[in-house]
Write a protein that holds these residues in place. Structure first.
Motif, PDB file in Angstrom:
ATOM      1  N   UNK A 199       6.383  -7.571   2.790  1.00  0.00           N
ATOM      2  CA  UNK A 199       5.143  -7.293   3.082  1.00  0.00           C
ATOM      3  C   UNK A 199       4.716  -5.955   3.990  1.00  0.00           C
ATOM      4  N   UNK A 200       5.840  -5.298   4.516  1.00  0.00           N
ATOM      5  CA  UNK A 200       5.860  -4.288   5.428  1.00  0.00           C
ATOM      6  C   UNK A 200       5.494  -3.093   4.647  1.00  0.00           C
ATOM      7  N   UNK A 201       4.591  -2.287   5.077  1.00  0.00           N
ATOM      8  CA  UNK A 201       4.336  -0.959   4.326  1.00  0.00           C
ATOM      9  C   UNK A 201       4.714   0.137   4.899  1.00  0.00           C
ATOM     10  N   UNK A 202       4.511   1.452   4.246  1.00  0.00           N
ATOM     11  CA  UNK A 202       4.840   2.598   5.166  1.00  0.00           C
ATOM     12  C   UNK A 202       3.960   3.021   6.239  1.00  0.00           C
ATOM     13  N   UNK A 203       2.602   2.651   6.007  1.00  0.00           N
ATOM     14  CA  UNK A 203       1.609   2.643   7.117  1.00  0.00           C
ATOM     15  C   UNK A 203       2.045   1.635   8.031  1.00  0.00           C
ATOM     16  N   UNK A 204       2.738   0.581   7.947  1.00  0.00           N
ATOM     17  CA  UNK A 204       3.024  -0.338   9.159  1.00  0.00           C
ATOM     18  C   UNK A 204       4.271   0.381   9.879  1.00  0.00           C
TER      19      UNK A 204
END
Length: 183
Positions: free
Chosen positions: A36-41
């Protein structure tokens, strides 16, 4: 120059950005599922732009591997500096070092990525062997199999110890590992 003798400049800036991104990912991995971890995060947690992320890394896995590689490099340095006369000595250095990084290892296990630390360790296995092994092992046939066997054993014991709450001290674990050869 930085503390390791490397020249400061564009590479130092990129290295520092990768380090910040890796640290941000690690903190996020403790908060939510890895998938669930995104590049944005990651970029936001590192206080960097998405552009900086893409300029410096290809994937989240690269960031995890970077941290694993750095830890294994640190472990090899600690091993190189230790007085290693017996298996117990090697085991004590091993468990003492990884105790300091137990939170990271537990996070890897939780995310199903514990194999990465062993993979990075295996990249250094010849150096570890030459530093820690008795000369009597220098002519063991198929030493590469013995090394893989030992590395797998150490890390499996380490992960089992962590799963059980790491109740034993590094010294007790070193005694346990040293006794395995006598079973």
């Amino acid at each position: 120059m930085d503390g390791s003798g490397r020249r400061l400049g564009a590479n130092a800036t990129a290295d520092r950005s990768r380090e910040w991104l890796s640290e941000a990912l690690f903190h996020l991995m403790r908060e939510k599922p890895y998938g669930d971890i995104t590049v944005t995060d990651i970029a936001e947690r590192a206080q960097l732009s998405r552009r900086t992320y893409y300029r410096n890394v290809q994937s989240k896995e690269e960031l995890v591997a970077l941290r694993c590689r750095r830890l294994v490099d640190d472990y090899v340095t600690r091993l190189r500096d230790a007085d290693l006369a017996q298996t117990r000595d090697v085991a004590l250095v091993f468990f003492t070092f990884w105790t300091d990084h137990a939170d990271f290892l537990r996070t890897l296990v939780t995310c199903g990525m514990s194999g990465l630390i062993l993979q990075k360790f295996n990249e250094h296995i010849a150096e570890v062997f030459h530093r820690s092994a008795s000369p009597k092992y220098a002519h063991v046939p198929h030493i590469e199999y013995a090394l893989a066997f030992n590395a797998g054993g150490y890390f499996n014991v380490l992960f089992e110890w962590l799963r059980r709450g790491a109740r034993e001290t590094p010294s007790e674990m070193a005694d346990a590992v040293a006794s395995i050869g006598t079973v």
